[in-house]
Scaffold this active site. Structure first.
Site, PDB file in Angstrom:
ATOM      1  N   CYS A 247       0.772  -1.209  -0.100  1.00 10.90           N
ATOM      2  CA  CYS A 247      -0.055  -0.095  -0.158  1.00 10.90           C
ATOM      3  C   CYS A 247       1.046   1.215  -0.050  1.00 10.90           C
ATOM      4  O   CYS A 247       1.514   1.550  -1.072  1.00 10.90           O
ATOM      5  CB  CYS A 247      -0.926  -0.115   1.163  1.00 10.90           C
ATOM      6  N   HIS A 331      -3.692  -5.340  -0.112  1.00  9.90           N
ATOM      7  CA  HIS A 331      -3.301  -5.920   1.204  1.00  9.90           C
ATOM      8  C   HIS A 331      -3.457  -7.442   0.997  1.00  9.90           C
ATOM      9  O   HIS A 331      -4.424  -7.990   1.349  1.00  9.90           O
ATOM     10  CB  HIS A 331      -4.598  -5.329   2.410  1.00  9.90           C
ATOM     11  N   GLU A 333      -2.344  -9.249   3.514  1.00 12.04           N
ATOM     12  CA  GLU A 333      -2.937  -9.673   4.918  1.00 12.04           C
ATOM     13  C   GLU A 333      -4.275  -9.357   5.363  1.00 12.04           C
ATOM     14  O   GLU A 333      -4.828  -9.913   6.265  1.00 12.04           O
ATOM     15  CB  GLU A 333      -1.727  -9.053   5.855  1.00 12.04           C
TER      16      GLU A 333
END
Length: 358
Positions: A247, A331, A333
């Site tokens: 990001c 993302h 994660e």
């Protein structure tokens, strides 16, 4: 209590007050997730922004601090169609309205969030003011909103001191521009010995711990404002170490390499964004939260686009130096969102072990 969301173009949405009873000015963005409101609120990338959730009902399963993505919520405001009066989940510790009040976060409910979303998609992301005051004119409120700028937010959300989280595996230096807990969890799950550094740590101090690799976290705001971090990442790149950026870390790396970033019309915020990996042709569903993107035609010769957004063709990933350094706009994660691209953390471990084609 009646409340109003007044956008900088003078558009007014009427609702009722939730959370803290105070006025707030913020950048208004919309998020398309159906669940995960706690993770959204506690994502440091939302600092300075008011988040409008397109799914109508929020708060139905309450708040569980174990799911938080940072030490506190960072969103400036929360904009919803409806808030559940009572949470229904065995893990719930607190109701959403009380949680917002406890952290002094204003919100507004009862407005048509889908109409608001359509307006932002048509006109672009804009600032807004949430107020209950009847003595202010629409013109005055819209001017206050227009004058607002999201600045200094990386400094606001980053750690102020280095934190060591011991592990038996690869030693990773994580630059905290507003790092989500899920990034730390993803690295710890793989046994990494973590050193988490404040955003403004000099490169020399980072390299002094002799890391096996560098992780560049997510974070809020305009990447071009991160002058110190851009200079640091250039030095980290020149060190020859593996680097993985997510990001804001993706954008800062691009700027450090000489590329340009630009603000999008309304950004990508949600858990359902398709991206295509160019080397395999596979499409993954990803979680995203950003208002800026890297301009494809400015990426230097050292870089190669690795992922593209299927919806609008924007750059979603870049690899540099044959894969030693790679960054993604989305993302992997997640939290909230799908874990389709969680394998990128395994790739990072492999790259630190010398497997550039992993």
């Amino acid at each position: 209590m009646k409340a109003y969301l007044i956008l900088e173009d003078g558009t007014v949405f009427e609702g009722r007050r939730i959370g803290a009873d105070r006025d707030v000015v913020c950048e208004v963005v919309f998020n398309t997730a159906m669940a995960g409101y706690l993770e959204v609120l506690t994502d440091p990338s939302y600092a300075g922004q008011g988040v409008a959730m397109t799914y109508p009902l929020m708060g139905n399963y309450g708040i569980n601090e174990e799911d938080a993505e940072s030490r506190r919520p960072w969103a400036s405001a929360f904009i919803v169609q409806s808030v559940a009066r009572r949470a229904s989940n065995y893990r719930s510790e607190e109701e959403l309205d009380r949680y917002l009040s406890r952290y002094d976060i204003p919100g507004i409910a009862g407005l048509d969030t889908r109409a608001l979303t359509r307006h932002l998609r048509t006109r672009g992301t804009m600032n807004g003011m949430i107020t209950s005051r009847e003595d202010l004119s629409i013109q005055a409120c819209s001017k206050i909103a227009r004058d607002y700028r999201v600045t200094g937010v990386v400094k606001m959300v980053s750690r102020t001191e280095m934190e060591h989280i011991p592990g038996e595996g690869k030693r990773v230096a994580l630059m905290d521009y507003g790092a989500k807990n899920s990034i730390l969890r993803s690295l710890r799950r793989r046994g990494c010995d973590l050193y988490v550094f404040p955003y403004n740590t000099p490169a020399e101090e980072v390299l002094a711990i002799q890391p096996d690799g560098i992780m560049l976290s997510n974070g809020p705001g305009d990447p071009e404002e991160c002058v110190e971090s851009i200079a640091c990442v250039r030095k980290l790149y020149d060190s020859g170490l593996p680097i993985f950026g997510i990001c804001l870390g993706h954008q800062i790396t691009a700027l450090a390499m000489g590329a340009k970033t630009v603000k999008m019309d309304y950004g990508h915020h949600g858990v359902n964004h398709p991206v295509k990996e160019l080397s395999t042709g596979r499409v993954y569903i990803t979680s995203q939260n950003h208002n800026f993107m890297v301009k494809a035609d400015t990426i230097p010769a050292e870089g190669k686009v690795s992922f593209l957004n299927v919806n609008d063709g924007s750059v979603e990933g870049v690899t540099y130096d044959g894969g030693r350094v790679y960054t993604v706009q989305f993302h992997p994660e997640a939290s909230p969102g799908p874990v389709d691209t969680n394998f990128l953390f395994d790739r990072f471990i492999n790259v630190m072990g010398g497997q550039l084609d992993a």
